[in-house]
Design an enzyme around this catalytic site. Structure first.
Site, PDB file in Angstrom:
ATOM      1  N   HIS A   1      -3.633  -4.964   0.802  1.00 45.49           N
ATOM      2  CA  HIS A   1      -3.120  -5.352   2.129  1.00 45.49           C
ATOM      3  C   HIS A   1      -3.095  -6.874   2.284  1.00 45.49           C
ATOM      4  O   HIS A   1      -3.972  -7.460   2.931  1.00 45.49           O
ATOM      5  CB  HIS A   1      -3.968  -4.704   3.230  1.00 45.49           C
ATOM      6  CG  HIS A   1      -3.660  -3.271   3.423  1.00 45.49           C
ATOM      7  ND1 HIS A   1      -2.672  -2.819   4.269  1.00 45.49           N
ATOM      8  CD2 HIS A   1      -4.183  -2.170   2.823  1.00 45.49           C
ATOM      9  CE1 HIS A   1      -2.618  -1.502   4.222  1.00 45.49           C
ATOM     10  NE2 HIS A   1      -3.509  -1.085   3.342  1.00 45.49           N
TER      11      HIS A   1
ATOM     12  N   GLU B   1      -1.380  -8.669   4.183  1.00 46.87           N
ATOM     13  CA  GLU B   1      -1.210  -9.124   5.566  1.00 46.87           C
ATOM     14  C   GLU B   1      -2.555  -9.487   6.191  1.00 46.87           C
ATOM     15  O   GLU B   1      -2.599 -10.243   7.173  1.00 46.87           O
ATOM     16  CB  GLU B   1      -0.491  -8.056   6.407  1.00 46.87           C
ATOM     17  CG  GLU B   1      -1.300  -6.852   6.814  1.00 46.87           C
ATOM     18  CD  GLU B   1      -1.438  -5.780   5.726  1.00 46.87           C
ATOM     19  OE1 GLU B   1      -1.962  -4.703   6.036  1.00 46.87           O
ATOM     20  OE2 GLU B   1      -1.014  -6.037   4.571  1.00 46.87           O
TER      21      GLU B   1
ATOM     22  N   CYS C   1       0.827  -1.195   0.000  1.00 49.11           N
ATOM     23  CA  CYS C   1       0.000   0.000   0.000  1.00 49.11           C
ATOM     24  C   CYS C   1       0.873   1.261   0.000  1.00 49.11           C
ATOM     25  O   CYS C   1       1.483   1.575  -1.013  1.00 49.11           O
ATOM     26  CB  CYS C   1      -0.982  -0.029   1.165  1.00 49.11           C
ATOM     27  SG  CYS C   1      -2.357   1.134   0.969  1.00 49.11           S
TER      28      CYS C   1
END
Length: 241
Positions: free
Chosen positions: A215, A217, A116
């Site tokens: 994202h 994660e 990002c």
């Protein structure tokens, strides 16, 4: 004689400095990063090393095996020759510290992943520019539907690219951003959303320098982070220093 255990690759994760609250403490400036980043690194077999903003030097890179530039606030427009939009919220300390880290990591040949904001910083470091407020460009809020709410949207990747290899079979991603890469500089664009917002960039002259606009994660399979740790482990096993 037993063979010494191979150590886990050390993955530096750039961190925020933000007011935080815990127990009896409120509004304390703290070095932090969402635990999901560290959890994804650990699950992939790496050791997460949290790196607070620090532009004095990049000596820590000498002990790292990979670098993960995490998401967060906007990159300062002055870094790419623009005046700030009123809606831009930058963190000069992060810009300064992360650009020093990134330059050293690239010079050392480390695998690098930008997530990002991290992808946007990567593009700026490679001579690119950003859209400061994406809804003005695409005409909708789908990449950041509401405060604290992730959007999901289709994505496609350039055949034969590092992004396509890492994300084989992935056709939707999450997102939470109001800025985006306008010009990737010397990076190659290898991923796009359905509205043609740039979703992935990479340096095809290097084994692993990748940026993703979403994202990973927070996904069940954080493939870009897993791939970063794998690249770092391969570099470590090869004895490159």
């Amino acid at each position: 004689m037993s063979t010494p255990a191979r150590r886990r690759p050390l993955i530096g994760i750039s961190a925020y400095v933000e007011p935080a609250a815990w127990a009896s403490w409120q509004g304390v400036r703290a070095v932090l990063v969402p635990e999901a980043y560290a959890r994804a690194v650990t699950a992939a077999g790496g050791r997460a090393v949290v790196l607070p903003p620090d532009d004095v030097d990049a000596d820590v890179v000498a002990v790292l095996d990979g670098l993960l530039l995490a998401g967060g606030a906007d990159v300062g427009p002055g870094r790419y020759g623009q005046r700030p939009d009123p809606r831009t919220e930058d963190r000069p300390d992060r810009d300064a510290g992360e650009l020093v880290l990134l330059a050293a990591a690239l010079a050392a040949g480390l695998p690098v992943l930008g997530v990002c904001r991290g992808m946007q910083l990567l593009a700026v470091a490679y001579g690119g520019t950003l859209h400061q407020h994406l809804p003005d460009v695409v005409g909708h809020e789908g990449h950041r539907p509401a405060p604290g709410v992730y959007g999901t949207h289709p994505a496609r990747f350039a055949p034969g690219s590092l992004a396509a290899t890492v994300l084989a079979g992935v056709d939707r991603v999450n997102s939470y951003h109001h800025q985006a890469v306008a010009d990737p500089g010397r990076l190659a664009v290898t991923g796009w959303a359905a509205d043609d917002v740039i979703e992935a960039v990479e340096d095809p002259t290097r084994p692993f320098v990748l940026g993703v606009q979403w994202h990973p994660e927070n996904e069940k399979e954080p493939r870009p982070i897993t791939a970063l740790v794998r690249a770092a482990a391969e570099r470590l096993a090869s004895g490159v220093s």
